[in-house]
Design a protein around this motif. Structure first.
Motif, PDB file in Angstrom:
ATOM      1  N   ARG A  22      -0.375  -7.840   7.653  1.00 21.57           N
ATOM      2  CA  ARG A  22       0.266  -6.555   7.368  1.00 21.57           C
ATOM      3  C   ARG A  22       1.716  -6.574   7.860  1.00 21.57           C
ATOM      4  NH1 ARG A  22      -2.649  -3.050  10.349  1.00 21.57           N
ATOM      5  NH2 ARG A  22      -4.188  -2.673   8.736  1.00 21.57           N
ATOM      6  N   ALA A  23       1.930  -7.066   9.050  1.00 23.28           N
ATOM      7  CA  ALA A  23       3.289  -7.136   9.601  1.00 23.28           C
ATOM      8  C   ALA A  23       4.183  -8.030   8.752  1.00 23.28           C
ATOM      9  CB  ALA A  23       3.245  -7.628  11.041  1.00 23.28           C
ATOM     10  N   HIS A  24       3.646  -9.157   8.283  1.00 16.87           N
ATOM     11  CA  HIS A  24       4.421 -10.046   7.399  1.00 16.87           C
ATOM     12  C   HIS A  24       4.811  -9.313   6.115  1.00 16.87           C
ATOM     13  CE1 HIS A  24       4.368 -13.848   9.541  1.00 16.87           C
ATOM     14  NE2 HIS A  24       3.047 -13.804   9.676  1.00 16.87           N
ATOM     15  N   CYS A  25       3.885  -8.521   5.570  1.00 10.61           N
ATOM     16  CA  CYS A  25       4.173  -7.769   4.348  1.00 10.61           C
ATOM     17  C   CYS A  25       5.229  -6.694   4.593  1.00 10.61           C
ATOM     18  CB  CYS A  25       2.895  -7.112   3.817  1.00 10.61           C
ATOM     19  SG  CYS A  25       1.661  -8.235   3.163  1.00 10.61           S
ATOM     20  N   GLU A  58      -9.908  -7.848   1.681  1.00 13.80           N
ATOM     21  CA  GLU A  58     -10.443  -6.629   1.068  1.00 13.80           C
ATOM     22  C   GLU A  58      -9.859  -5.380   1.732  1.00 13.80           C
ATOM     23  OE1 GLU A  58     -14.654  -7.276   1.459  1.00 13.80           O
ATOM     24  OE2 GLU A  58     -14.786  -8.254  -0.518  1.00 13.80           O
ATOM     25  N   ARG A  59      -9.733  -5.400   3.052  1.00  8.86           N
ATOM     26  CA  ARG A  59      -9.159  -4.246   3.762  1.00  8.86           C
ATOM     27  C   ARG A  59      -7.688  -4.065   3.406  1.00  8.86           C
ATOM     28  NH1 ARG A  59     -11.895  -5.763   9.462  1.00  8.86           N
ATOM     29  NH2 ARG A  59     -14.009  -5.107   8.962  1.00  8.86           N
ATOM     30  N   LEU A  60      -6.956  -5.169   3.319  1.00  2.15           N
ATOM     31  CA  LEU A  60      -5.547  -5.080   2.947  1.00  2.15           C
ATOM     32  C   LEU A  60      -5.393  -4.584   1.509  1.00  2.15           C
ATOM     33  CD1 LEU A  60      -4.245  -8.340   4.641  1.00  2.15           C
ATOM     34  CD2 LEU A  60      -3.752  -5.988   5.347  1.00  2.15           C
ATOM     35  N   ALA A  61      -6.326  -4.968   0.646  1.00  4.77           N
ATOM     36  CA  ALA A  61      -6.308  -4.472  -0.734  1.00  4.77           C
ATOM     37  C   ALA A  61      -6.597  -2.973  -0.757  1.00  4.77           C
ATOM     38  CB  ALA A  61      -7.316  -5.234  -1.586  1.00  4.77           C
ATOM     39  N   LEU A  65      -1.760  -3.031   0.148  1.00 10.63           N
ATOM     40  CA  LEU A  65      -0.740  -4.006   0.556  1.00 10.63           C
ATOM     41  C   LEU A  65      -0.819  -5.261  -0.293  1.00 10.63           C
ATOM     42  CD1 LEU A  65      -0.813  -3.779   4.447  1.00 10.63           C
ATOM     43  CD2 LEU A  65       1.049  -3.136   2.924  1.00 10.63           C
ATOM     44  N   VAL A  66      -2.033  -5.619  -0.691  1.00 16.68           N
ATOM     45  CA  VAL A  66      -2.231  -6.807  -1.511  1.00 16.68           C
ATOM     46  C   VAL A  66      -3.149  -6.463  -2.674  1.00 16.68           C
ATOM     47  CG1 VAL A  66      -1.950  -8.373   0.461  1.00 16.68           C
ATOM     48  CG2 VAL A  66      -4.244  -7.683  -0.242  1.00 16.68           C
ATOM     49  N   GLU A  67      -3.150  -7.343  -3.642  1.00 13.13           N
ATOM     50  CA  GLU A  67      -4.034  -7.206  -4.791  1.00 13.13           C
ATOM     51  C   GLU A  67      -4.831  -8.494  -4.929  1.00 13.13           C
ATOM     52  OE1 GLU A  67      -3.744  -6.235  -9.549  1.00 13.13           O
ATOM     53  OE2 GLU A  67      -1.999  -7.096  -8.538  1.00 13.13           O
ATOM     54  N   MET A  68      -6.145  -8.349  -5.007  1.00 12.54           N
ATOM     55  CA  MET A  68      -7.017  -9.506  -5.185  1.00 12.54           C
ATOM     56  C   MET A  68      -7.321  -9.625  -6.679  1.00 12.54           C
ATOM     57  SD  MET A  68      -9.587  -8.937  -1.952  1.00 12.54           S
ATOM     58  CE  MET A  68     -10.377 -10.539  -2.037  1.00 12.54           C
ATOM     59  N   ARG A  69      -6.941 -10.771  -7.249  1.00 10.16           N
ATOM     60  CA  ARG A  69      -7.188 -11.011  -8.675  1.00 10.16           C
ATOM     61  C   ARG A  69      -8.226 -12.115  -8.796  1.00 10.16           C
ATOM     62  NH1 ARG A  69      -0.919 -11.814 -10.059  1.00 10.16           N
ATOM     63  NH2 ARG A  69      -0.183  -9.830  -9.231  1.00 10.16           N
TER      64      ARG A  69
END
Length: 140
Positions: A22-25, A58-61, A65-69
Motif C-alpha cells: 500500500r505504501a509503495h502504491c 484480495e484485500r488491496l483489490a 489499490l490494485v486490480e486482479m485480472r
C-alpha cells in the motif's frame, strides 16, 4: 518492489506485506498500471505461504489499490482510486513514527549514543535508497 518482513514482530506477516505494498502504491514507487509480482513469485521471494499473498492481493483489490485480472496478474490502479487511502497513509506514517521512537528508545537503553544512532539511521537510509533505485531500474 522491496518488502521487508520482520518475523519477530507482533504485526502479522500478511499485514506487514499489505501495508508495505500500500505504501509503495500511495508513495508513487509503484505507478498506475505497474504489475505486482505473481502470487507464487512473491510468496517464494518472501518465504511465505501462497495463500498469504493471495489474501493480501484480495484485500488491496477490495481497497481499490490494485486490480486482479484472472490469467494476467495484479496491477496497480490509477491515482484517482488512491484518494480515499490517503488517511490510511497518514495512519501508517504515525505508526512508523511510534515504531521509530521505540527503536531509538531501545538503542538508548542499550547504551548507544545519539551519534551512533544517527550513523545507523544514515546507513539504513543509504541501503534503502540503493534498494529502491535497483527496483526502479529493474521495472524499466
Amino acid at each position: 518492489m522491496h518488502i521487508r518482513i520482520e518475523r519477530g514482530s507482533s504485526t502479522p506477516i500478511s499485514r506487514q506485506i499489505m501495508e508495505q505494498i500500500r505504501a509503495h502504491c500511495l508513495s508513487g514507487t509503484l505507478q498506475p498500471g505497474d504489475s505486482l509480482p505473481s502470487v507464487r513469485k512473491l510468496a517464494s521471494r518472501l518465504g511465505v505461504n501462497v495463500n498469504t499473498v493471495v489474501r493480501v492481493y484480495e484485500r488491496l483489490a477490495a481497497e481499490s489499490l490494485v486490480e486482479m485480472r484472472h490469467g494476467e496478474g495484479t496491477f496497480v490502479l490509477h491515482q484517482a482510486a488512491f484518494s480515499e487511502n490517503r488517511q490510511q497513509m497518514a495512519e501508517q506514517r504515525e505508526q512508523l513514527e511510534r515504531e521509530f521512537s521505540a527503536v531509538v528508545h531501545q538503542g538508548l537503553l542499550l547504551g548507544l549514543t545519539a551519534a551512533e544512532l544517527r550513523k545507523l539511521l544514515t546507513t539504513s537510509i543509504a541501503e534503502s535508497k540503493r534498494e529502491l533505485k535497483t527496483e526502479a531500474a529493474t521495472r524499466q
